[in-house]
Enzyme design. Structure first.
Site, mmCIF file in Angstrom:
data_model
loop_
_atom_site.group_PDB
_atom_site.id
_atom_site.type_symbol
_atom_site.label_atom_id
_atom_site.label_comp_id
_atom_site.label_asym_id
_atom_site.label_seq_id
_atom_site.Cartn_x
_atom_site.Cartn_y
_atom_site.Cartn_z
ATOM 1 N N HIS A 82 -0.073 -11.925 2.126
ATOM 2 C CA HIS A 82 -1.047 -11.112 1.396
ATOM 3 C C HIS A 82 -1.810 -11.894 0.334
ATOM 4 O O HIS A 82 -2.996 -11.654 0.112
ATOM 5 C CB HIS A 82 -0.325 -9.917 0.764
ATOM 6 C CG HIS A 82 -1.203 -8.745 0.501
ATOM 7 N ND1 HIS A 82 -0.762 -7.450 0.509
ATOM 8 C CD2 HIS A 82 -2.526 -8.659 0.227
ATOM 9 C CE1 HIS A 82 -1.753 -6.632 0.247
ATOM 10 N NE2 HIS A 82 -2.841 -7.339 0.067
ATOM 11 N N TYR A 97 0.828 -1.223 0.000
ATOM 12 C CA TYR A 97 0.000 0.000 0.000
ATOM 13 C C TYR A 97 0.862 1.272 0.000
ATOM 14 O O TYR A 97 0.337 2.377 -0.139
ATOM 15 C CB TYR A 97 -0.937 0.050 1.218
ATOM 16 C CG TYR A 97 -1.937 -1.071 1.335
ATOM 17 C CD1 TYR A 97 -2.091 -2.025 0.337
ATOM 18 C CD2 TYR A 97 -2.761 -1.184 2.458
ATOM 19 C CE1 TYR A 97 -3.016 -3.065 0.462
ATOM 20 C CE2 TYR A 97 -3.684 -2.210 2.585
ATOM 21 C CZ TYR A 97 -3.799 -3.151 1.584
ATOM 22 O OH TYR A 97 -4.711 -4.169 1.723
#
Ligand SMILES: NC(=O)c1ccc[n+]([C@@H]2O[C@H](COP(=O)([O-])OP(=O)(O)OC[C@H]3O[C@@H](n4cnc5c(N)ncnc54)[C@H](OP(=O)(O)O)[C@@H]3O)[C@@H](O)[C@H]2O)c1
Length: 285
Positions: free
Chosen positions: A106, A48
């Site tokens: 993830h 991110y």
């Protein structure tokens, strides 16, 4: 706030704050606003690109480290034992903290078994309070569960009224793994905030559609981490602890399930292809 206990006894807030797509330039302001509104669980990831700004905001907020829960995630590029240990340290350095509350794999791609061994070590060394995975389908999850010394405590998956994943959520309960919903508001898609069924329920309870959806997650025992850059919406999204959806409401929402994601298809080989190709940094060293 309500809390839930993970299979290792660690407690987490049932509602947190998601930070995907929050640009670095906006992150500090958003985190300070979210903390002021009462959010204490912050969900980020190496991919991110906002860990540094989250760390800055937390330091500036004046909250002590143990009042805040921070999740980060290891990206596909950093899968494998050694790379995951390095990626973890990079996340800690970015955030300027010395432990994470949750560290998650993830995506279920590349050498995630190597990553899992690294997560087990980090957990045993006390550098992370809980470890888990994201986007693991039922069969991948069970396979990892059966072949791990320390079992995943969290599976962060897409869940919302249009994609309820009941079978997966039930299976997670069976394996004492807590489901955490990403995209709890379907990222605003499929006109979720104008859906007539949700609108009727929201009018009945004098709440917003967003509050109805987040309350639905809460009553299902699923942790949510909605993202918004607007402080008014942050306040709205956390104001869900003063009403209860009844069985009729739950039955109506159940009928909204379309049974598949319209955001990402993890069963499709092209998803594995582009997520493996997506790089978040150059080679280490
Ligand atoms: N593990 C994974 O693979 C994965 C994948 C995706 C997401 N995540 C995590 O899950 C978090 C949440 O998911 P998400 O960000 O994808 O989607 P989401 O939380 O379902 O939806 C975010 C969208 O809804 C809007 N919104 C939020 N509250 C609202 C409200 N009260 N009224 C109207 N619109 C509202 C936001 O707009 P504004 O910002 O303009 O208000 C934004 O466009 C992420 O931020 C990230 O931390 C994890």
């Amino acid at each position: 706030m309500e809390y839930i206990e993970l299979n290792n006894g660690v407690c987490l807030p049932m509602l947190g704050y998601g930070t995907l797509h929050i640009l670095p330039k906006d992150t500090k302001r958003c985190i300070l606003d979210a903390l002021q509104c009462g959010y204490r669980l912050i969900d980020t990831a190496a991919s991110y690109f906002n860990e540094k700004q989250i760390g800055e905001a937390i330091r500036e907020s004046g909250f002590s480290r143990n009042e805040i829960y921070i999740t980060s995630k290891v990206w596909v590029q950093d899968a494998g034992y050694e790379n995951t240990l390095k990626a973890f340290q990079t996340s800690l350095d970015n955030l300027q903290i010395d432990y994470l509350d949750l560290y998650l794999i993830h995506q279920p791609y590349n050498d995630y078994y190597g990553s899992w061994r690294a997560l087990e070590k980090l957990y045993q060394d006390g550098k992370v309070k809980g470890i888990g995975v994201c986007n693991f389908s039922k069969e991948r999850f069970v396979d990892l569960y059966l072949n791990s010394k320390i079992h995943p405590m969290i599976n962060q998956i897409e869940v919302h009224p249009f994609y309820q994943q009941e079978e997966t959520v039930t299976l997670m309960k069976h394996y004492h793994c807590q489901t955490q919903a990403w995209g709890p508001l379907n990222e605003g898609q499929r006109e979720i905030f104008d859906n007539p069924v949700l609108k009727a329920i929201s009018q009945k309870h004098q709440k917003s559609i967003s509050q109805v959806i987040l309350r639905w997650h809460l009553q299902k025992g699923v942790i949510t981490i909605p993202k918004t850059s607007h402080q008014e919406r942050m306040k709205e999204n956390i104001d869900i602890f003063d009403f209860i959806l009844d069985q009729d409401d739950l039955n109506e929402i159940r009928r909204l399930d379309i049974g598949h994601s319209e955001i990402i298809d993890h069963q499709c080989y092209t998803t594995a292809k582009w997520l493996n190709k997506y790089k978040i940094h150059g080679p280490f060293d």
